[in-house]
Write a protein that holds these residues in place. Structure first.
Motif, PDB file in Angstrom:
ATOM      1  N   THR A 170       0.855  -1.185   0.000  1.00 27.06           N
ATOM      2  CA  THR A 170       0.000   0.000   0.000  1.00 27.06           C
ATOM      3  C   THR A 170       0.893   1.238   0.000  1.00 27.06           C
ATOM      4  N   PRO A 171       1.588   1.502  -1.127  1.00 28.61           N
ATOM      5  CA  PRO A 171       2.434   2.693  -1.196  1.00 28.61           C
ATOM      6  C   PRO A 171       1.591   3.960  -1.116  1.00 28.61           C
ATOM      7  N   GLY A 172       2.278   5.090  -0.899  1.00 29.66           N
ATOM      8  CA  GLY A 172       1.574   6.346  -0.755  1.00 29.66           C
ATOM      9  C   GLY A 172       1.324   6.719   0.690  1.00 29.66           C
ATOM     10  N   GLN A 173       1.746   5.863   1.644  1.00 29.45           N
ATOM     11  CA  GLN A 173       1.589   6.183   3.050  1.00 29.45           C
ATOM     12  C   GLN A 173       2.585   7.266   3.470  1.00 29.45           C
ATOM     13  N   GLU A 174       2.211   8.035   4.451  1.00 25.65           N
ATOM     14  CA  GLU A 174       3.121   9.033   5.011  1.00 25.65           C
ATOM     15  C   GLU A 174       4.184   8.319   5.834  1.00 25.65           C
ATOM     16  N   LEU A 175       5.448   8.504   5.458  1.00 21.92           N
ATOM     17  CA  LEU A 175       6.546   7.814   6.116  1.00 21.92           C
ATOM     18  C   LEU A 175       7.598   8.818   6.561  1.00 21.92           C
ATOM     19  N   PRO A 176       8.377   8.483   7.583  1.00 18.69           N
ATOM     20  CA  PRO A 176       9.417   9.395   8.060  1.00 18.69           C
ATOM     21  C   PRO A 176      10.618   9.373   7.123  1.00 18.69           C
ATOM     22  N   PRO A 177      11.505  10.356   7.213  1.00 23.49           N
ATOM     23  CA  PRO A 177      12.739  10.336   6.418  1.00 23.49           C
ATOM     24  C   PRO A 177      13.520   9.045   6.663  1.00 23.49           C
ATOM     25  N   GLY A 178      14.015   8.467   5.573  1.00 25.36           N
ATOM     26  CA  GLY A 178      14.768   7.226   5.677  1.00 25.36           C
ATOM     27  C   GLY A 178      13.951   5.979   5.427  1.00 25.36           C
TER      28      GLY A 178
END
Length: 268
Positions: A101-109
């Motif tokens: 499920t790409p497009g999720q909000e993720l942190p740097p790295g």
């Protein structure tokens, strides 16, 4: 291998049916369940405390990359990766899943591997410390042993963590609390979708799915003694396993860690 037993009698392990494992599960229901689990992990932050152990695995493996398996909508990494970077500043994580499920909000790295990844056939290019959060119980013993054997055969450090417990008090708590928790956490999920509200409050299909999958997850959970049996004989060429129970912030986390060399003897 050493382990600590939870002071509760265990229910026999049952490999029952979970909706989230099924490829035919409609997207709104899959997203409803996965998004709920995401917001709970973000708010509760149960796994931030394992950051030092993951940092040690990265250090001894000589890598900065974690390859997270069965990541769902990002697992605990929105809070765990910043905690990991606080003790291992160059850490990065590649999130993988059979139903990505790409497009999720993720942190740097952190980044999502956009194509499906089957844990029984992990692509050669996905190198790094392998992790599993709330996922090992999805696999029957023969499949779980196969994915653990692959990590040992390749000499790849491995870490699995689970919050679920196979005990009667834990199951009773789920039956009493899961549906009210779903009702309480749903307004915190963004974006707020009409279908999510309808399937949670008007026709409560999502809460019932989460309750069913939560109870089944508990019944499928591997206790430390089960993990010892799963990893028996998978320690060739100096690869060692350790499992047990870690208690922190009122929560109980069952862990399994595999590591080549002597570093695997260090307790979590």
């Amino acid at each position: 291998m050493s382990y600590i037993l939870v002071a509760m009698p265990l229910i026999p392990r049952l490999q029952l049916f979970e909706f989230l494992d099924q490829s035919w599960l409609p997207t709104p229901l899959r997203r409803g369940e996965v998004d709920y689990l995401r917001v709970v992990l973000d708010r509760m932050r149960p796994y931030d405390g394992v950051a030092p152990q993951l940092a040690e695995l990265l250090r001894t493996a000589g890598t900065d990359r974690v390859v997270d398996l069965c990541s769902g909508a990002g697992g605990p990494w929105r809070t765990l990766l910043p905690a990991l970077r606080a003790v291992h500043g160059r850490a990065e994580v590649v999130l993988t899943d059979l139903h990505p499920t790409p497009g999720q909000e993720l942190p740097p790295g952190a980044r999502y591997h956009a194509t499906p990844v089957d844990v029984t056939r992990i692509p050669e290019e996905l190198t790094g410390v392998r992790t599993l959060f709330e996922a090992l119980h999805h696999f029957p013993p023969e499949h779980a042993r196969a994915l653990l054997a692959d990590a040992a055969a390749r000499g790849v450090p491995f870490a699995a963590f689970e919050l679920t417990q196979r005990s009667l008090p834990y199951l009773l708590g789920q039956l009493l609390l899961v549906i009210p928790l779903v009702w309480g956490f749903t307004p915190l999920i963004r974006p707020l979708r009409w279908w999510r509200l309808a399937l949670t409050y008007l026709v409560p299909i999502i809460p019932l799915l989460i309750l069913w999958d939560g109870v089944v997850s508990s019944l499928r959970t591997y206790a430390p003694a089960d993990l010892e049996k799963l990893t028996a004989g998978l320690g060739g060429d100096g690869y060692r396993w350790r499992s047990g129970v870690h208690r922190a912030q009122g929560m109980v986390i069952t862990y399994l860690i595999g590591q080549p060399g002597q570093g695997a003897e260090n307790p979590p």
